[in-house]
Design a protein around this motif. Sequence first.
Motif, short mmCIF file in Angstrom:
data_model
loop_
_atom_site.label_atom_id
_atom_site.label_comp_id
_atom_site.label_asym_id
_atom_site.label_seq_id
_atom_site.Cartn_x
_atom_site.Cartn_y
_atom_site.Cartn_z
N PRO A 60 -7.66 0.01 -9.79
CA PRO A 60 -6.29 0.54 -9.72
C PRO A 60 -5.82 0.65 -8.28
O PRO A 60 -6.63 0.61 -7.33
CB PRO A 60 -6.42 1.91 -10.39
CG PRO A 60 -7.85 2.29 -10.21
CD PRO A 60 -8.63 1.00 -10.29
N SER A 61 -4.53 0.80 -8.11
CA SER A 61 -3.96 0.94 -6.77
C SER A 61 -4.50 2.21 -6.12
O SER A 61 -4.49 3.29 -6.71
CB SER A 61 -2.43 0.99 -6.86
OG SER A 61 -1.94 -0.21 -7.41
N GLU A 75 -2.11 -3.70 -5.36
CA GLU A 75 -1.85 -4.97 -6.01
C GLU A 75 -2.50 -6.12 -5.24
O GLU A 75 -3.69 -6.18 -5.11
CB GLU A 75 -0.33 -5.17 -6.18
CG GLU A 75 0.31 -4.13 -7.07
CD GLU A 75 -0.33 -4.02 -8.44
OE1 GLU A 75 -0.69 -5.07 -8.99
OE2 GLU A 75 -0.50 -2.90 -8.94
N GLN A 76 -1.70 -7.01 -4.64
CA GLN A 76 -2.24 -8.18 -3.95
C GLN A 76 -2.58 -7.91 -2.49
O GLN A 76 -3.16 -8.76 -1.83
CB GLN A 76 -1.23 -9.33 -4.02
CG GLN A 76 -0.78 -9.67 -5.43
CD GLN A 76 -1.91 -10.12 -6.32
OE1 GLN A 76 -2.84 -10.77 -5.86
NE2 GLN A 76 -1.85 -9.78 -7.58
N THR A 131 4.52 -4.20 -1.56
CA THR A 131 4.11 -3.91 -2.93
C THR A 131 5.31 -3.59 -3.80
O THR A 131 5.44 -4.10 -4.93
CB THR A 131 3.12 -2.74 -2.95
OG1 THR A 131 1.97 -3.08 -2.16
CG2 THR A 131 2.67 -2.45 -4.37
N LEU A 135 6.61 -5.85 -7.01
CA LEU A 135 6.80 -5.30 -8.35
C LEU A 135 8.27 -5.37 -8.77
O LEU A 135 8.58 -5.62 -9.93
CB LEU A 135 6.31 -3.84 -8.38
CG LEU A 135 4.81 -3.64 -8.15
CD1 LEU A 135 4.48 -2.16 -8.09
CD2 LEU A 135 3.99 -4.32 -9.24
N SER A 174 1.92 -4.34 -19.14
CA SER A 174 1.04 -4.52 -17.99
C SER A 174 1.74 -4.15 -16.69
O SER A 174 1.17 -3.47 -15.83
CB SER A 174 0.55 -5.96 -17.95
OG SER A 174 -0.24 -6.19 -16.80
N LEU A 175 3.00 -4.59 -16.52
CA LEU A 175 3.75 -4.26 -15.31
C LEU A 175 4.02 -2.77 -15.21
O LEU A 175 3.95 -2.18 -14.12
CB LEU A 175 5.06 -5.05 -15.30
CG LEU A 175 5.96 -4.85 -14.07
CD1 LEU A 175 5.24 -5.25 -12.79
CD2 LEU A 175 7.26 -5.64 -14.22
N GLN A 177 2.14 -0.37 -16.33
CA GLN A 177 0.89 0.27 -15.92
C GLN A 177 0.65 0.09 -14.42
O GLN A 177 0.19 1.03 -13.75
CB GLN A 177 -0.27 -0.31 -16.72
CG GLN A 177 -0.26 0.07 -18.20
CD GLN A 177 -1.38 -0.59 -18.97
OE1 GLN A 177 -2.08 -1.47 -18.46
NE2 GLN A 177 -1.56 -0.18 -20.22
N GLN A 178 0.97 -1.08 -13.88
CA GLN A 178 0.80 -1.30 -12.45
C GLN A 178 1.71 -0.38 -11.64
O GLN A 178 1.27 0.25 -10.66
CB GLN A 178 1.09 -2.76 -12.11
CG GLN A 178 0.10 -3.74 -12.71
CD GLN A 178 0.48 -5.18 -12.42
OE1 GLN A 178 1.47 -5.46 -11.75
NE2 GLN A 178 -0.29 -6.12 -12.95
N LYS A 181 0.49 3.23 -11.77
CA LYS A 181 -0.66 3.50 -10.92
C LYS A 181 -0.24 3.67 -9.47
O LYS A 181 -0.75 4.57 -8.77
CB LYS A 181 -1.69 2.37 -11.06
CG LYS A 181 -2.38 2.33 -12.41
CD LYS A 181 -3.29 1.12 -12.53
CE LYS A 181 -3.93 1.05 -13.91
NZ LYS A 181 -4.79 -0.15 -14.08
#
Length: 381
Positions: A60-61, A75-76, A131, A135, A174-175, A177-178, A181
């Motif tokens: 997780p972030s 994330e990336q 980030t 997103l 999914s997005l 949840q990202q 986080k």
Amino acid sequence: MQKDMNNIGVKKRGHGNRSWIKIDQEGNSEVLELEKATIMRHCSLPSRDMRLLDPLFLCPSTILGREKAIVVSLEQIRCIITADEVILMNSLDGCAAQYKAELCKRLHASKDQSDDLPFEFRALELALELTCSFLDTQMKGMEIEIYPLLDALASSINTLNLERVRRFKGNLLSLTQQVQKVRDEVEHLMDDDGDMAEMFLTEKKQRLEANIRSNLYLETSFFGKPKSAPVSPVGSTNGSYKLQRAFSSIVNSSSLMSSSNGGDNVEQLEMLLEAYFVVIDDMLSKLLSLKESIDDTEDLINIKLGNVQNQLIQFQVLFTAATFLATMFAALTAVFGMNFSDDVFEHPTSFQWIVYLTLIACGLVFISFLFYFRYKKIFPL
């Protein structure tokens, strides 16, 4: 420290070397081949923090403040931020190259400009900014595709649109949840002043250097006399008293300075995190609103399907009643088709009246069924 990084930049023998990008305060960058153990020793990081930087490790972030570094895994973007440099995982993903290019550009541009934020906060701010931008781009692309699809599905229900909505709903989850986080991590940092104070690497470095200079000054001032010089007991006592008083004053002044600056810096960092928290929270609200739109469309589809099912049931009930009456009328032909003699056959008009009366009776029975269905509220008429 710069010399140590140049020394460890030489590729060592063995396995486990990875490609890293080092960016200093001047905006200069270079690619290094380093082992994880070398990074851990240089930045005083535990091994579990290095796993957060591994692109193959799904985590997780996270934003962690350590003694000499800030570990960022958003994330990336996965990097280690110190007071003097940023050590970025060199990957094929475009986010790493974008982070490197943008940070170098900003550091070069800020050479002639005064910036209130220290180096580590500017690097952390860029990681949060990229980030949020990453997103937000995903969210806007999803909005552009989902809203027209929901409008088309509301007007015309078909299997293809239902399958596309199902796929988009999984991506939306999914997005969400990202984003959730990242929001939770920023909120956790804002709620904990200790974690925020731990991230002031420049201040801790300056405080450490000040303590070293103070110790050198004390050693030079009070212990720099020749050993052969005679020292009286009274003078020794006065010297030790002066040493204790000077040392206590330095410690008290440094503690007061660190406490006052720490409070201001925590507020400064909190304002920085709050700005991005508002952006991420607004993004999360839009995603939840998009999810509600999908849920509303699904409810509308279920209502329409229920209405169609009710209409089919009503048609089936009417068709069954009509079939029953048709069967009753068909029984008339079965009766008169038997081989028996009757006076009715001698009067042709009599058979016609029997047919007419049977039709009227069937119609009255059908109307009776309709009133009964209405009375029982099986369906409105």
